[in-house]
Design a protein around this motif. Structure first.
Motif, PDB file in Angstrom:
ATOM      1  N   TRP A  51       0.840  -1.203   0.000  1.00  0.00           N
ATOM      2  CA  TRP A  51       0.000   0.000   0.000  1.00  0.00           C
ATOM      3  C   TRP A  51       0.872   1.248   0.000  1.00  0.00           C
ATOM      4  CZ3 TRP A  51      -0.340   3.772   3.859  1.00  0.00           C
ATOM      5  CH2 TRP A  51      -1.342   4.742   3.654  1.00  0.00           C
ATOM      6  N   ALA A  52       1.909   1.219   0.847  1.00  0.00           N
ATOM      7  CA  ALA A  52       2.772   2.389   0.969  1.00  0.00           C
ATOM      8  C   ALA A  52       3.555   2.632  -0.318  1.00  0.00           C
ATOM      9  CB  ALA A  52       3.737   2.197   2.145  1.00  0.00           C
ATOM     10  N   ILE A  53       3.988   1.559  -0.943  1.00  0.00           N
ATOM     11  CA  ILE A  53       4.777   1.710  -2.170  1.00  0.00           C
ATOM     12  C   ILE A  53       3.931   2.318  -3.286  1.00  0.00           C
ATOM     13  CG2 ILE A  53       5.759   0.331  -4.064  1.00  0.00           C
ATOM     14  CD1 ILE A  53       7.126  -1.386  -1.952  1.00  0.00           C
ATOM     15  N   PHE A  54       2.718   1.861  -3.400  1.00  0.00           N
ATOM     16  CA  PHE A  54       1.898   2.312  -4.529  1.00  0.00           C
ATOM     17  C   PHE A  54       1.094   3.586  -4.221  1.00  0.00           C
ATOM     18  CE2 PHE A  54       2.737  -2.097  -5.709  1.00  0.00           C
ATOM     19  CZ  PHE A  54       3.186  -1.898  -7.000  1.00  0.00           C
ATOM     20  N   GLN A  55       1.129   4.032  -2.978  1.00  0.00           N
ATOM     21  CA  GLN A  55       0.398   5.260  -2.683  1.00  0.00           C
ATOM     22  C   GLN A  55       1.051   6.473  -3.343  1.00  0.00           C
ATOM     23  OE1 GLN A  55       0.356   7.040   1.171  1.00  0.00           O
ATOM     24  NE2 GLN A  55      -1.840   7.419   1.100  1.00  0.00           N
ATOM     25  N   ASN A  56       2.381   6.465  -3.375  1.00  0.00           N
ATOM     26  CA  ASN A  56       3.132   7.503  -4.090  1.00  0.00           C
ATOM     27  C   ASN A  56       2.765   8.912  -3.602  1.00  0.00           C
ATOM     28  OD1 ASN A  56       4.960   8.586  -5.821  1.00  0.00           O
ATOM     29  ND2 ASN A  56       3.753   8.282  -7.698  1.00  0.00           N
ATOM     30  N   ALA A  57       2.637   9.069  -2.313  1.00  0.00           N
ATOM     31  CA  ALA A  57       2.346  10.388  -1.739  1.00  0.00           C
ATOM     32  C   ALA A  57       2.721  10.354  -0.265  1.00  0.00           C
ATOM     33  CB  ALA A  57       0.860  10.733  -1.888  1.00  0.00           C
ATOM     34  N   TYR A  58       2.912  11.537   0.313  1.00  0.00           N
ATOM     35  CA  TYR A  58       3.198  11.676   1.754  1.00  0.00           C
ATOM     36  C   TYR A  58       4.419  10.881   2.197  1.00  0.00           C
ATOM     37  CZ  TYR A  58      -1.630  13.318   1.609  1.00  0.00           C
ATOM     38  OH  TYR A  58      -2.765  13.980   1.295  1.00  0.00           O
ATOM     39  N   TYR A  59       5.464  10.903   1.392  1.00  0.00           N
ATOM     40  CA  TYR A  59       6.673  10.169   1.775  1.00  0.00           C
ATOM     41  C   TYR A  59       7.823  11.106   2.133  1.00  0.00           C
ATOM     42  CZ  TYR A  59       7.698  10.976  -3.177  1.00  0.00           C
ATOM     43  OH  TYR A  59       7.878  11.544  -4.401  1.00  0.00           O
ATOM     44  N   VAL A 254      11.321  -0.476   9.902  1.00  0.00           N
ATOM     45  CA  VAL A 254      11.329   0.203   8.614  1.00  0.00           C
ATOM     46  C   VAL A 254       9.887   0.545   8.209  1.00  0.00           C
ATOM     47  CG1 VAL A 254      11.208  -1.797   7.044  1.00  0.00           C
ATOM     48  CG2 VAL A 254      12.523   0.216   6.380  1.00  0.00           C
ATOM     49  N   ALA A 255       8.947  -0.331   8.555  1.00  0.00           N
ATOM     50  CA  ALA A 255       7.537  -0.034   8.269  1.00  0.00           C
ATOM     51  C   ALA A 255       7.055   1.091   9.182  1.00  0.00           C
ATOM     52  CB  ALA A 255       6.682  -1.283   8.459  1.00  0.00           C
ATOM     53  N   PHE A 256       7.510   1.058  10.447  1.00  0.00           N
ATOM     54  CA  PHE A 256       7.113   2.111  11.382  1.00  0.00           C
ATOM     55  C   PHE A 256       7.672   3.464  10.946  1.00  0.00           C
ATOM     56  CE2 PHE A 256       8.273   4.627  15.177  1.00  0.00           C
ATOM     57  CZ  PHE A 256       7.001   4.917  15.634  1.00  0.00           C
ATOM     58  N   ALA A 257       8.914   3.462  10.461  1.00  0.00           N
ATOM     59  CA  ALA A 257       9.530   4.712  10.008  1.00  0.00           C
ATOM     60  C   ALA A 257       8.735   5.298   8.854  1.00  0.00           C
ATOM     61  CB  ALA A 257      10.981   4.459   9.599  1.00  0.00           C
ATOM     62  N   ASP A 258       8.320   4.434   7.925  1.00  0.00           N
ATOM     63  CA  ASP A 258       7.500   4.920   6.804  1.00  0.00           C
ATOM     64  C   ASP A 258       6.184   5.499   7.325  1.00  0.00           C
ATOM     65  OD1 ASP A 258       6.747   4.728   3.706  1.00  0.00           O
ATOM     66  OD2 ASP A 258       5.036   4.032   4.902  1.00  0.00           O
ATOM     67  N   LEU A 259       5.573   4.777   8.271  1.00  0.00           N
ATOM     68  CA  LEU A 259       4.287   5.229   8.812  1.00  0.00           C
ATOM     69  C   LEU A 259       4.445   6.579   9.510  1.00  0.00           C
ATOM     70  CD1 LEU A 259       1.286   4.595   9.463  1.00  0.00           C
ATOM     71  CD2 LEU A 259       2.088   3.486  11.559  1.00  0.00           C
ATOM     72  N   TYR A 260       5.537   6.716  10.263  1.00  0.00           N
ATOM     73  CA  TYR A 260       5.753   7.975  10.996  1.00  0.00           C
ATOM     74  C   TYR A 260       5.905   9.143  10.028  1.00  0.00           C
ATOM     75  CZ  TYR A 260       7.489  11.302  14.387  1.00  0.00           C
ATOM     76  OH  TYR A 260       7.631  12.416  15.170  1.00  0.00           O
ATOM     77  N   VAL A 261       6.764   8.952   9.017  1.00  0.00           N
ATOM     78  CA  VAL A 261       6.973  10.013   8.021  1.00  0.00           C
ATOM     79  C   VAL A 261       5.656  10.332   7.328  1.00  0.00           C
ATOM     80  CG1 VAL A 261       8.125  10.586   5.848  1.00  0.00           C
ATOM     81  CG2 VAL A 261       9.409   9.480   7.691  1.00  0.00           C
ATOM     82  N   ARG A 262       4.914   9.298   7.022  1.00  0.00           N
ATOM     83  CA  ARG A 262       3.639   9.462   6.305  1.00  0.00           C
ATOM     84  C   ARG A 262       2.637  10.277   7.144  1.00  0.00           C
ATOM     85  NH1 ARG A 262       2.409   7.042   1.931  1.00  0.00           N
ATOM     86  NH2 ARG A 262       4.284   5.762   2.085  1.00  0.00           N
ATOM     87  N   LEU A 263       2.585   9.977   8.442  1.00  0.00           N
ATOM     88  CA  LEU A 263       1.645  10.693   9.313  1.00  0.00           C
ATOM     89  C   LEU A 263       2.056  12.157   9.459  1.00  0.00           C
ATOM     90  CD1 LEU A 263       1.035   8.006  12.103  1.00  0.00           C
ATOM     91  CD2 LEU A 263      -0.534   8.716  10.296  1.00  0.00           C
ATOM     92  N   VAL A 264       3.372  12.400   9.548  1.00  0.00           N
ATOM     93  CA  VAL A 264       3.840  13.786   9.658  1.00  0.00           C
ATOM     94  C   VAL A 264       3.599  14.515   8.344  1.00  0.00           C
ATOM     95  CG1 VAL A 264       5.848  15.265  10.033  1.00  0.00           C
ATOM     96  CG2 VAL A 264       5.551  13.205  11.419  1.00  0.00           C
ATOM     97  N   ALA A 265       3.939  13.865   7.234  1.00  0.00           N
ATOM     98  CA  ALA A 265       3.808  14.514   5.929  1.00  0.00           C
ATOM     99  C   ALA A 265       2.355  14.847   5.604  1.00  0.00           C
ATOM    100  CB  ALA A 265       4.391  13.602   4.848  1.00  0.00           C
ATOM    101  N   SER A 266       1.459  13.998   6.051  1.00  0.00           N
ATOM    102  CA  SER A 266       0.039  14.224   5.744  1.00  0.00           C
ATOM    103  C   SER A 266      -0.622  15.151   6.768  1.00  0.00           C
ATOM    104  CB  SER A 266      -0.705  12.891   5.696  1.00  0.00           C
ATOM    105  OG  SER A 266      -0.595  12.232   6.935  1.00  0.00           O
ATOM    106  N   GLY A 267       0.131  15.565   7.785  1.00  0.00           N
ATOM    107  CA  GLY A 267      -0.401  16.502   8.758  1.00  0.00           C
ATOM    108  C   GLY A 267      -1.230  15.877   9.857  1.00  0.00           C
ATOM    109  N   VAL A 268      -1.262  14.587   9.922  1.00  0.00           N
ATOM    110  CA  VAL A 268      -2.033  13.921  10.984  1.00  0.00           C
ATOM    111  C   VAL A 268      -1.386  14.179  12.340  1.00  0.00           C
ATOM    112  CG1 VAL A 268      -2.820  11.689  11.865  1.00  0.00           C
ATOM    113  CG2 VAL A 268      -2.875  12.165   9.403  1.00  0.00           C
ATOM    114  N   ILE A 269      -0.065  14.096  12.385  1.00  0.00           N
ATOM    115  CA  ILE A 269       0.657  14.426  13.625  1.00  0.00           C
ATOM    116  C   ILE A 269       1.758  15.411  13.260  1.00  0.00           C
ATOM    117  CG2 ILE A 269       0.194  12.208  14.752  1.00  0.00           C
ATOM    118  CD1 ILE A 269       3.078  11.377  14.005  1.00  0.00           C
ATOM    119  N   SER A 270       2.285  16.077  14.298  1.00  0.00           N
ATOM    120  CA  SER A 270       3.456  16.917  14.065  1.00  0.00           C
ATOM    121  C   SER A 270       4.667  16.195  14.633  1.00  0.00           C
ATOM    122  CB  SER A 270       3.266  18.271  14.738  1.00  0.00           C
ATOM    123  OG  SER A 270       3.131  18.088  16.135  1.00  0.00           O
ATOM    124  N   ASP A 271       5.848  16.549  14.140  1.00  0.00           N
ATOM    125  CA  ASP A 271       7.081  15.895  14.586  1.00  0.00           C
ATOM    126  C   ASP A 271       7.695  16.736  15.695  1.00  0.00           C
ATOM    127  OD1 ASP A 271       9.335  14.238  14.664  1.00  0.00           O
ATOM    128  OD2 ASP A 271      10.395  15.526  13.241  1.00  0.00           O
TER     129      ASP A 271
END
Lengths: 275, 263
Positions: A51-59, A254-271
């Motif tokens: 899902w993360a690979i093909f989403q191609n956004a918020y990375y 590595v999956a958690f790191a992607d999820l964290y970046v994704r949540l920050v990039a999409s504005g769900v959480i702040s870093d």
């Protein structure tokens, strides 16, 4: 009285009648726990990965959010469609129309797919060969890794060399994550720590690899004539004993790191900045 | 008085079935102790193989509650007390009677492995090795040939036909011991690849799990052998490197390998 000289070798006949009942297993302990947990964990991780690979956004979290964080699945971002500011613009493949993660994740995925530990995990969990010790594998024919495609597992070493390149790139990403543009310049945020831990676990995973152990010194017969390789082998061997734990930890992280970046990039959480 | 029920496989090549024996529970006993009390009491004709009763001879291998274990090293208090203890012969080998199996397959495989072939002795007539060079092989010398690793290996446990092509974990650690021996001069990698069937192993580590000597069969024996076979048979870069460096190849073991007609 017979003597040793009287003893004649007995010819071996294969296919004799086996003892015990013809049942799949006599085990009564919960042997299915490990294969079931393996299937569940790997299914969740691989599904998320796809899902993360093909989403191609918020990375990528860039200067607009005062951070420099990139998802490990998307690094190096070397195609023309990469979001502005993502690293890796040194080698841009302009004709690539699909997700940059397909290129970035292929070699690390191949490395894990051919890893000796993961082979055990998915052979037991998915292929049921065997699902557990003392439990019949249920296949009518078994040829192991002697035929295509499983014979390709023997090329694990090439993926190892490729993975080292990605380790270097992701280490650079972790160093870049200390940059907090517009928020003090240099500092440490939670995202920095996430990427640093990710890079560290990936190095540990590569360093504990069975091929790494072979490459460092396992192929040597006379350690006394190769003291440096022997020393390397002695360093890698204890790590190798922990390869399973490191493999799971690095895959999760590595999956958690992607999820964290994704949540920050999409504005769900702040870093949060730590210091 | 507490009792224990032993559900023991009784049979021969003509067939068999489990038979229950309920015996008084005695504190501190191992499975083999109870089997001996069954022999001394209700079933004097019960066949089982044993020798040392100390986990050193590897004779009393059996499947206890479905897992290969030495009967002399399996404490009764380590087994669930609420259900009968299942004792069956090793599944991989033909049964002779009751708990006794014909393990001669292993000895036939052993015959196919070229023996240790050292380089010529030094001027003083001796061979010398550094301790650091032989430490790796000493782990493999702990093997007591209980053949439980052979029994649990699904390559031959579930696929009788593979016995013709696959040597099994016990012999891979023997081969690794020889391959990594500092004085041995033979190159057995092609033999390991073609005739011993290392490619059949899918490294699911059951052999390591059941080894009573705690030998790291997979990590220290089979995987290093697989990597050595990759060096010689699959890796073109390694092959090119050897050619460039013009390394002298050891004598291939084919010249001395004894091919078994039966297997």
């Amino acid at each position: 009285m017979s003597t040793l000289e009287d003893v004649k070798p007995v010819p071996v006949s294969l296919g004799g009648v086996r003892g015990g009942p013809d049942v799949r297993t006599l085990r009564r302990d919960p042997w299915w726990h490990f294969p079931a947990a393996t299937v569940a964990f790997l299914t969740v991780i691989v599904t998320y990965l796809m899902w993360a690979i093909f989403q191609n956004a918020y990375y990528f979290v860039g200067a607009s959010q005062h951070r420099d964080l990139i998802s490990p699945f998307y690094s190096p971002c070397i195609v023309g469609s990469c979001v502005p500011g993502a690293h890796g613009t040194f080698l841009v493949i302009h004709w690539w129309m699909w997700s940059p993660a397909i290129l970035a994740a292929a070699v690390p995925a191949g490395f894990r797919l051919t890893c000796y530990y993961y082979r055990k995990a998915y052979y037991r969990g998915f292929w049921q060969a065997p699902p557990a010790c003392g439990v019949a594998d249920g296949h009518t024919l078994y040829t192991g890794e002697t035929r295509f495609p499983l014979v390709l597992q023997n090329f694990h070493r090439y993926f190892w060399f490729g993975a080292l390149i990605f380790n270097v790139i992701l280490t650079i990403d972790a160093i870049m994550a200390f940059r907090l543009p517009g928020d003090g310049g240099i500092g440490v945020s939670v995202g920095t720590l996430v990427l640093v831990v990710n890079a560290a676990l990936l190095w540990l995973y590569s360093g504990s690899c069975h091929f790494c152990r072979h490459f460092c010194g396992g192929s040597v017969d006379r350690f006394s004539k190769h003291p440096i390789r022997y020393r390397l082998w002695k360093i890698v061997s204890p790590l190798n004993q922990r390869h399973m734990e490191i493999a799971w930890a690095s895959l999760f992280w590595v999956a958690f790191a992607d999820l964290y970046v994704r949540l920050v990039a999409s504005g769900v959480i702040s870093d949060p900045k730590l210091f | 008085m507490a009792e224990v029920t032993m559900r023991v496989w009784r049979g021969d090549p003509g067939g068999g079935a489990f038979t229950d024996y309920t015996m008084p529970a005695v504190e501190g006993e191992v499975v083999l102790d109870v089997i001996h009390r069954i022999q001394a009491g209700p079933a004097p004709d019960l066949a089982c193989r044993w020798n040392c009763k100390a986990g050193r001879c590897g004779s009393c291998s059996a499947e206890i509650n479905g897992i290969p274990r030495l009967m002399c090293m399996t404490r009764m208090d380590s087994l669930p007390p609420e259900e009968p203890v299942l004792v069956a012969p090793m599944r991989t080998f033909p049964v002779i009677r009751d708990l006794v199996t014909d393990v001669s397959f292993n000895f036939e495989v052993a015959k196919r492995i070229p023996a240790f072939t050292p380089e010529p002795a030094g001027p003083d007539g001796t061979h010398r090795m550094m301790q650091v060079d032989i430490e790796r092989g000493q782990e493999f010398r702990k093997c007591i040939e209980c053949f439980m690793c052979q029994d649990v290996c699904h390559v031959i446990r579930d696929h009788e036909e593979n016995k013709r092509a696959f040597a099994g974990p016990r012999f891979f650690i023997r081969l690794m011991e020889l391959e990594a021996h500092p004085l041995d001069t033979l190159d057995r990698r092609q033999l390991i690849h073609r005739d011993m069937g290392i490619g059949y192993c899918n490294i699911t580590k059951c052999c390591t799990e059941v080894c009573p000597e705690l030998i790291h069969i997979t990590d220290n024996g089979i995987i290093p052998l697989k990597e050595r076979v990759v060096d010689s048979s699959y890796d073109p870069v390694a092959r090119l490197g050897r050619r460039i460096l013009r390394r002298r190849a050891p004598a291939p073991a084919d010249d001395v390998a004894v091919k078994s007609a039966g297997n």
